[in-house]
Design an enzyme around this catalytic site. Structure first.
Site, short mmCIF file in Angstrom:
data_model
loop_
_atom_site.label_atom_id
_atom_site.label_comp_id
_atom_site.label_asym_id
_atom_site.label_seq_id
_atom_site.Cartn_x
_atom_site.Cartn_y
_atom_site.Cartn_z
N HIS A 160 -1.81 -5.63 1.56
CA HIS A 160 -3.09 -5.99 1.19
C HIS A 160 -2.86 -7.72 0.87
O HIS A 160 -2.04 -7.71 -0.35
CB HIS A 160 -3.96 -5.38 0.29
CG HIS A 160 -5.16 -6.21 -0.58
ND1 HIS A 160 -6.46 -6.30 0.12
CD2 HIS A 160 -5.25 -6.96 -1.57
CE1 HIS A 160 -7.16 -7.15 -0.39
NE2 HIS A 160 -6.78 -7.59 -1.41
N GLU A 171 -10.06 -9.75 -7.51
CA GLU A 171 -9.15 -8.72 -7.54
C GLU A 171 -8.08 -9.07 -8.23
O GLU A 171 -7.48 -7.90 -8.95
CB GLU A 171 -8.68 -8.73 -5.92
CG GLU A 171 -9.62 -8.79 -4.70
CD GLU A 171 -9.22 -8.78 -3.36
OE1 GLU A 171 -7.96 -9.37 -3.12
OE2 GLU A 171 -9.75 -8.32 -2.56
N THR A 213 -5.19 -7.75 10.52
CA THR A 213 -5.42 -6.22 10.20
C THR A 213 -4.98 -5.26 11.23
O THR A 213 -4.58 -4.18 10.54
CB THR A 213 -7.14 -6.40 9.84
OG1 THR A 213 -7.28 -7.27 9.02
CG2 THR A 213 -7.30 -5.12 9.20
N LYS A 231 1.00 -1.07 0.12
CA LYS A 231 0.03 0.00 -0.10
C LYS A 231 0.92 1.38 0.00
O LYS A 231 2.10 1.37 0.20
CB LYS A 231 -0.81 -0.13 1.13
CG LYS A 231 -2.01 -1.33 1.32
CD LYS A 231 -2.78 -0.93 2.30
CE LYS A 231 -3.77 -2.45 2.51
NZ LYS A 231 -4.54 -2.22 3.77
N TYR A 262 -12.47 -2.41 -2.94
CA TYR A 262 -12.65 -2.15 -1.45
C TYR A 262 -14.25 -2.45 -1.38
O TYR A 262 -14.76 -2.17 -0.44
CB TYR A 262 -12.28 -1.18 -0.89
CG TYR A 262 -10.69 -1.63 -0.36
CD1 TYR A 262 -10.29 -2.57 0.33
CD2 TYR A 262 -9.59 -0.70 -0.66
CE1 TYR A 262 -9.17 -2.86 0.72
CE2 TYR A 262 -8.35 -0.84 -0.09
CZ TYR A 262 -8.07 -1.88 0.56
OH TYR A 262 -6.74 -2.14 0.78
N ASN A 308 -1.64 -0.07 7.34
CA ASN A 308 -0.75 -1.51 7.69
C ASN A 308 -0.35 -2.22 6.39
O ASN A 308 -0.10 -3.28 6.38
CB ASN A 308 -2.03 -2.27 8.12
CG ASN A 308 -3.40 -2.35 7.16
OD1 ASN A 308 -3.11 -2.30 5.88
ND2 ASN A 308 -4.43 -3.05 7.77
P1 IDP Z 1 -7.58 -6.93 5.58
O1 IDP Z 1 -6.69 -5.53 4.73
O2 IDP Z 1 -6.92 -7.59 6.80
O3 IDP Z 1 -8.00 -8.01 4.46
P2 IDP Z 1 -10.10 -5.75 5.84
O4 IDP Z 1 -11.16 -6.04 6.99
O5 IDP Z 1 -10.64 -6.38 4.35
O6 IDP Z 1 -8.76 -6.24 6.31
O7 IDP Z 1 -10.17 -4.28 5.61
C1 IDP Z 1 -9.72 -3.50 4.47
C2 IDP Z 1 -8.62 -2.29 5.09
O8 IDP Z 1 -9.40 -1.45 5.57
C3 IDP Z 1 -7.73 -2.76 6.08
O9 IDP Z 1 -6.23 -3.43 5.82
C4 IDP Z 1 -7.23 -1.52 6.90
O10 IDP Z 1 -6.42 -0.90 6.23
C5 IDP Z 1 -8.70 -0.89 6.41
N1 IDP Z 1 -9.68 -0.99 7.86
C6 IDP Z 1 -10.33 -2.24 8.34
N2 IDP Z 1 -10.99 -1.76 9.45
C7 IDP Z 1 -10.62 -0.59 9.71
C8 IDP Z 1 -11.12 0.15 10.76
O11 IDP Z 1 -11.90 -0.21 11.68
N3 IDP Z 1 -10.79 1.53 10.79
C9 IDP Z 1 -9.68 2.05 9.78
N4 IDP Z 1 -9.27 1.34 8.84
C10 IDP Z 1 -9.80 0.06 8.65
MG MG Z 2 -9.54 -7.71 3.17
#
Ligand code: IDP
Ligand code: MG
Length: 132
Positions: free
Chosen positions: A115, A126, A91, A9, A49, A112
């Protein structure tokens, strides 16, 4: 053979951690079949997303993923979906185990670093968006 979409990212690219992420993929002996640096458009971000479109963080997430260059990879190998999720870590970096990419290198859930697709169906969708 199983495949997944891995993205470094914008925070990861900005912090010059793309090589670190690639190293961990290669160290596990997975095959990087395609790789490109690109800037994600808002349309692509919203599509990628899409599952999160009703979440409160969706706007911020789209703004962030479009904020600078990313590195996209099509990665292949036995068990690559689950194993890459393990290598990425939880995550939320606060819950990600040491030794994982997020556990070692990230501090906040909105930035983070990586992805990775979470299922065969997500991977197919994707990979089509980024490499179709
Ligand atoms: P993942 O990347 O581990 O699959 P997902 O639940 O698919 O996690 O969420 C996509 C991305 O959205 C996460 O990597 C994170 O950067 C962001 N995200 C997820 N939950 C939150 C939140 O509660 N607050 C802010 N950003 C979030
Ligand atoms: Mg995800």
């Amino acid at each position: 053979m199983e495949q997944t979409l891995i993205l470094v990212k914008p925070d990861g690219v900005k912090r010059k951690l793309a090589g670190e992420v690639i190293s961990r993929i290669e160290a596990k002996n997975f095959d990087i079949r395609e790789m490109k640096m690109m800037t994600v458009s808002r349309d692509l971000a919203e599509e990628h997303y899409g599952e999160h479109k009703d979440k409160p963080f969706f706007g911020g997430l789209v703004n962030f993923i479009t904020s600078g260059p990313i590195v996209a990879m099509r990665v292949e190998g036995d068990g690559v979906l689950k194993i890459m999720r393990n290598i990425m870590g939880a995550t939320n970096p606060a819950e990600a185990a040491p030794g994982t990419i997020r556990g070692d290198l990230a501090l906040t859930i909105d930035e983070n670093i990586v992805h990775g697709s979470d299922s065969p169906e997500s991977a197919e969708r994707e990979l089509g968006l980024f490499f179709g």
